[in-house]
Design an enzyme around this catalytic site. Structure first.
Site: not given
Ligand code: ZN
Length: 175
Positions: A101, A143-144, A147
């Site tokens: 990341c 993954h995004e 966030h």
């Molecule tokens: Zn990330």
């Protein structure tokens, strides 16, 4: 004129805060943010970036898959902005893969993710889209997407034994 924005790092509370929905995708600040996210992601050599990573707490991610050493068959795609994304459904199959990341430099983790997902998002022209994503692209999306709710990949590893340094990751890649 787009600009590269500073990528905030783990420890900054914005990374741990839930992001707000984008109310007006066509507004100038949001369009500028989209362009800056693309520029920033490309400059950092990332395959994805989320708005909270540049300290803008909006539900906005950019997915930019390309082949990597670990994922040589990953599709090359133009950086794709996705606003107010949602996961509609997912496979029962979960696969583990290495992630890093831009906000957690120097660390890689082995993260379980759904192999396939169906997602919905608004594109930068304000059109709602539905799409099926698989494998590496599905991984980037998940993954995004994390966030946007204040999560990072470190929260997803099954054990801290699945965390390694970037240097060791590179060594094992060559081995
Ligand atoms: Zn990330």
């Amino acid at each position: 004129m787009t600009q590269t924005r500073e990528i905030i790092q783990l420890g900054n509370p914005i990374l741990r805060s839930p992001a707000l929905p984008v109310e007006n995708p066509l507004s100038e600040p949001i369009q500028t943010l989209i362009d800056d996210l693309i520029t920033t992601g490309v400059a950092a050599n990332g395959v994805g970036i989320a708005a909270p990573q540049v300290a803008q707490s909006y539900c906005l991610v950019v997915i930019a898959s390309r082949p990597t050493l670990r994922y040589p068959h990953a599709p090359f795609m133009e950086p794709t902005p996705m606003l107010n994304p949602q996961i509609i459904s997912h496979s029962s199959e979960v696969v583990k893969g290495w992630e890093g990341c831009l906000s957690v430099p120097g660390i890689r983790g082995l993260v379980p993710r759904y192999q396939a997902i169906e997602v919905e998002y608004t594109d930068r022209f304000g059109q709602r889209k539905r799409q099926e994503l698989t494998d590496f692209v599905a991984r980037i999306f998940q993954h995004e997407y994390d966030h946007l709710s204040g999560k990072v990949f470190l929260d997803r590893v099954e054990t801290t034994l699945d965390l390694i340094t970037e240097q060791e990751y590179q060594k094992q890649l060559i081995a």
